[in-house]
Design a protein around this motif. Structure first.
Motif, PDB file in Angstrom:
ATOM      1  N   ASN A   1     -66.782  11.917 152.074  1.00 29.75           N
ATOM      2  CA  ASN A   1     -65.756  12.326 151.104  1.00 29.75           C
ATOM      3  C   ASN A   1     -64.569  11.369 151.117  1.00 29.75           C
ATOM      4  OD1 ASN A   1     -67.291  14.514 150.377  1.00 29.75           O
ATOM      5  ND2 ASN A   1     -66.132  15.999 151.586  1.00 29.75           N
TER       6      ASN A   1
ATOM      7  N   LEU B   1     -73.267  13.149 143.839  1.00 27.76           N
ATOM      8  CA  LEU B   1     -73.361  13.948 145.055  1.00 27.76           C
ATOM      9  C   LEU B   1     -73.470  15.394 144.616  1.00 27.76           C
ATOM     10  CD1 LEU B   1     -73.146  14.536 148.105  1.00 27.76           C
ATOM     11  CD2 LEU B   1     -70.649  14.411 147.866  1.00 27.76           C
TER      12      LEU B   1
ATOM     13  N   TYR C   1     -71.510  14.103 158.864  1.00 29.23           N
ATOM     14  CA  TYR C   1     -71.047  12.879 158.199  1.00 29.23           C
ATOM     15  C   TYR C   1     -70.360  13.166 156.862  1.00 29.23           C
ATOM     16  CZ  TYR C   1     -74.081  10.543 161.587  1.00 29.23           C
ATOM     17  OH  TYR C   1     -74.673  10.098 162.748  1.00 29.23           O
ATOM     18  N   ARG C   2     -70.248  14.430 156.493  1.00 29.42           N
ATOM     19  CA  ARG C   2     -69.732  14.771 155.165  1.00 29.42           C
ATOM     20  C   ARG C   2     -68.260  14.380 154.990  1.00 29.42           C
ATOM     21  NH1 ARG C   2     -71.408  17.945 150.735  1.00 29.42           N
ATOM     22  NH2 ARG C   2     -69.845  17.531 149.139  1.00 29.42           N
TER      23      ARG C   2
ATOM     24  N   VAL D   1     -74.756   8.567 156.504  1.00 36.55           N
ATOM     25  CA  VAL D   1     -74.557   9.909 155.959  1.00 36.55           C
ATOM     26  C   VAL D   1     -75.473  10.938 156.614  1.00 36.55           C
ATOM     27  CG1 VAL D   1     -73.743   9.048 153.725  1.00 36.55           C
ATOM     28  CG2 VAL D   1     -76.192   9.483 154.066  1.00 36.55           C
ATOM     29  N   HIS D   2     -76.341  10.454 157.491  1.00 39.25           N
ATOM     30  CA  HIS D   2     -77.331  11.313 158.152  1.00 39.25           C
ATOM     31  C   HIS D   2     -77.857  10.517 159.338  1.00 39.25           C
ATOM     32  CE1 HIS D   2     -81.247  13.334 158.721  1.00 39.25           C
ATOM     33  NE2 HIS D   2     -80.729  14.369 158.085  1.00 39.25           N
TER      34      HIS D   2
ATOM     35  N   VAL E   1     -77.374  14.534 153.063  1.00 35.26           N
ATOM     36  CA  VAL E   1     -76.107  14.307 153.769  1.00 35.26           C
ATOM     37  C   VAL E   1     -75.952  15.420 154.798  1.00 35.26           C
ATOM     38  CG1 VAL E   1     -73.602  14.130 153.569  1.00 35.26           C
ATOM     39  CG2 VAL E   1     -75.066  13.266 151.720  1.00 35.26           C
ATOM     40  N   SER E   2     -75.779  15.062 156.063  1.00 36.88           N
ATOM     41  CA  SER E   2     -75.598  16.091 157.090  1.00 36.88           C
ATOM     42  C   SER E   2     -74.120  16.446 157.210  1.00 36.88           C
ATOM     43  CB  SER E   2     -76.147  15.611 158.435  1.00 36.88           C
ATOM     44  OG  SER E   2     -75.377  14.549 158.932  1.00 36.88           O
ATOM     45  N   ASP E   3     -73.856  17.648 157.689  1.00 35.01           N
ATOM     46  CA  ASP E   3     -72.473  18.128 157.805  1.00 35.01           C
ATOM     47  C   ASP E   3     -71.624  17.215 158.688  1.00 35.01           C
ATOM     48  OD1 ASP E   3     -73.095  20.267 156.195  1.00 35.01           O
ATOM     49  OD2 ASP E   3     -73.462  21.651 157.861  1.00 35.01           O
TER      50      ASP E   3
ATOM     51  N   ASN F   1     -75.415  18.873 149.280  1.00 37.38           N
ATOM     52  CA  ASN F   1     -75.587  17.961 150.412  1.00 37.38           C
ATOM     53  C   ASN F   1     -76.652  16.907 150.120  1.00 37.38           C
ATOM     54  OD1 ASN F   1     -73.632  19.004 152.125  1.00 37.38           O
ATOM     55  ND2 ASN F   1     -75.013  20.552 152.959  1.00 37.38           N
TER      56      ASN F   1
END
Length: 231
Positions: free
Chosen positions: A225, A202, A220-221, A188-189, A216-218, A205
């Motif tokens: 999800n 959640l 891997y978002r 996730v990061h 959570v980095s963008d 982020n």
């Protein structure tokens, strides 16, 4: 193991056919004189290994490998040009043989192939298990994957978080994730891998796992999800 020869020179294909016939572990599924023809063969029948020339009219051998992506068979490049070696190994190929291929060189390549297959099989077996072994000081400890909340990269080490304890192992996060089953864990990061079944909430982020906060980095978002199957 089904193999396919891809080379625009008939003499090179004939040489490889003779060498392949001497190895009982190989079954020649066919031969192609260009990459486009090979692409159609690969998507229409099970091919495990390509003996692949690089310089061919139209699509090159390297372009073929890139177009196949993760569905590419194992690759052994055969070429007359040594200057392609560095680029070839960047594609994670098994070997790079200079033509004309001698019987001795072919045997060496087959040894590399067998070692690769053995390692790949071992890694798959590890990933199918529900536990891992870690080194905890002077003790080798069996750790159930169901106990693990998440993992965090810390320089040359990885910290493994369980509900009431942490373990610090000397490894890279990539090396660890290669040994973990995809159905349990998700990155996730760049510095964090989580056990998806342990996610409590959640919020924006930030993931919460048993009162622990994980960013959570963008990048891997979307994958997160999708895995969470949010209703």
């Amino acid at each position: 193991m089904n193999c396919l020869i891809v080379d625009d020179h008939k003499i090179a294909r004939t040489t490889l056919k003779k060498l392949i016939s001497l190895d009982s572990s190989l079954t020649l599924a066919g031969e192609c004189s260009n990459a486009e023809e090979a692409y159609n063969e690969i998507i229409n029948q099970p091919i495990d290994l390509l003996f692949l020339d690089i310089e061919m009219p139209g699509m090159t051998g390297m372009e073929l490998v890139k177009s196949l992506g993760k569905s590419s068979p194992m690759i052994i490049f055969t070429t007359s040009e040594r200057n392609y070696a560095a680029d070839a190994f960047d594609l994670n190929v098994i070997d790079f043989m200079i033509k004309p291929v001698s019987p001795v060189r072919f045997l060496q390549s087959m040894e590399r192939l067998r070692e690769f297959v053995k390692t790949k099989t071992f890694s798959t077996a590890i990933r199918d298990k529900d536990y891992i072994f870690i080194r905890d000081s002077n003790t080798i400890r069996r750790l159930s994957l169901d106990q693990v909340l998440f993992l965090e990269a810390q320089g040359d080490y990885v910290k493994i978080y369980v509900s009431d304890h942490t373990y610090l192992i000397h490894s890279t996060l990539k090396s660890v994730v290669d040994k973990l089953p995809d159905n349990f864990f998700l990155r996730v990061h760049r510095s964090f891998i989580v056990n998806v079944s342990k996610i409590d909430t959640l919020e924006g982020n930030t993931l919460v796992l048993d009162k622990n906060f994980v960013p959570v980095s963008d990048a891997y978002r979307a994958a997160l999800n999708k895995r969470m199957q949010i209703l």
